[in-house]
Design an enzyme around this catalytic site. Structure first.
Site, PDB file in Angstrom:
ATOM      1  N   ASP A  15       5.043   8.685  -5.562  1.00  0.00           N
ATOM      2  CA  ASP A  15       6.337   8.492  -4.918  1.00  0.00           C
ATOM      3  C   ASP A  15       7.013   9.852  -4.785  1.00  0.00           C
ATOM      4  OD1 ASP A  15       5.741   5.834  -5.042  1.00  0.00           O
ATOM      5  OD2 ASP A  15       7.270   5.322  -6.535  1.00  0.00           O
TER       6      ASP A  15
ATOM      7  N   ASP B  15       9.267  -6.550  -1.500  1.00  0.00           N
ATOM      8  CA  ASP B  15       9.823  -6.168  -2.802  1.00  0.00           C
ATOM      9  C   ASP B  15      10.918  -7.166  -3.154  1.00  0.00           C
ATOM     10  OD1 ASP B  15       8.236  -3.869  -2.470  1.00  0.00           O
ATOM     11  OD2 ASP B  15       9.870  -2.859  -1.423  1.00  0.00           O
TER      12      ASP B  15
END
Length: 242
Positions: free
Chosen positions: A8, A129
């Site tokens: 990330d 998500d």
């Protein structure tokens, strides 16, 4: 089952978050390029990359990093975060990225997802998500009232073949994945399901493999030294033809 080690990016750095909270960003590696190379050395074929700044700002921010990893690492790269237009999709796919992940667009602009799938087929994945089974958008800063199974079925109907499912409450916690929700979504749709969030060690790899999932993303457990990537890859392949 395939294993996708994760990188990330926030502010150009490799970081991990705790439960999606940007205020918890912790630098976990010095360089995305050497990190990707180490993943390749351990036997990885794919890498999962997220533009955290892009997800928050709804546009490409750290794109040069992802393109360079795709070009130089020898890995298949999937990228998500802030991809809201066909121009952004094409930018990545034309520069060597193997798969683009659409997240917030699945809720806010399903017509765009349909257009992208029609144009690019299996090179498009959707990231779902959720908190308590409800989908979150915009870098997990905006909660919706959409059920994660309902959204998965909508995405299946427009032709999406790959879904990455993250229980946000598990992400970055090393508390184990939400096996119940992963099993539900895997049974509810015919799409390939990739598990994301909470992987803490090799037993979690065995658990997600036992559900018959397509893939599992590993992040914090790798950086914390709690999971050996080579062992994870070998374990994921046991009893499968992947």
């Amino acid at each position: 089952m395939i294993i996708l080690p994760a990188i990330d990016i926030k502010g150009g750095h490799c970081v991990r978050l705790y439960q999606g909270d940007f205020g918890t960003a912790e630098k976990v590696a010095d360089s995305p390029y050497t990190t990707a190379a180490s993943f390749k050395e351990a036997g990885a074929e794919w890498i999962h990359m997220v533009d955290l700044d892009g997800a928050k700002e709804a546009k490409r921010i750290n794109q040069e990093i992802f393109v360079k990893v795709a070009r130089e690492s020898g890995l298949k790269v999937e990228v998500g975060g802030g991809i809201r237009t066909m121009e952004a999709v094409e930018y990545y796919l034309e520069r060597g990225v193997s798969r683009v992940i659409l997240g917030s667009a699945a809720v806010k602009d399903p017509a765009f997802v349909k257009e992208a799938v029609h144009a690019c087929g299996e090179r498009i994945a959707v990231g779902i998500d959720a908190k308590n089974g409800r989908v979150s958008c915009d870098g997990w800063l905006d909660d919706s009232d959409v059920d994660y199974i309902e959204l998965a079925k909508r995405m299946e109907q427009v032709g999406v073949r790959c879904i990455i499912y993250t229980d946000i409450s598990k992400d970055g916690t090393l508390a184990g994945p939400n096996l119940e929700q992963l099993d539900r979504i895997n049974r509810a749709v015919s799409c390939d399901i990739i598990a994301s969030g909470g992987i803490s060690g090799i037993e979690d790899i065995r658990a997600t493999r036992s559900l018959g999932l397509y893939g599992t993303i590993c992040g914090k457990a790798l950086y914390a030294g709690k999971l050996d990537l080579r062992e994870a890859i070998e374990t994921a392949k046991e009893g499968t033809s992947c």
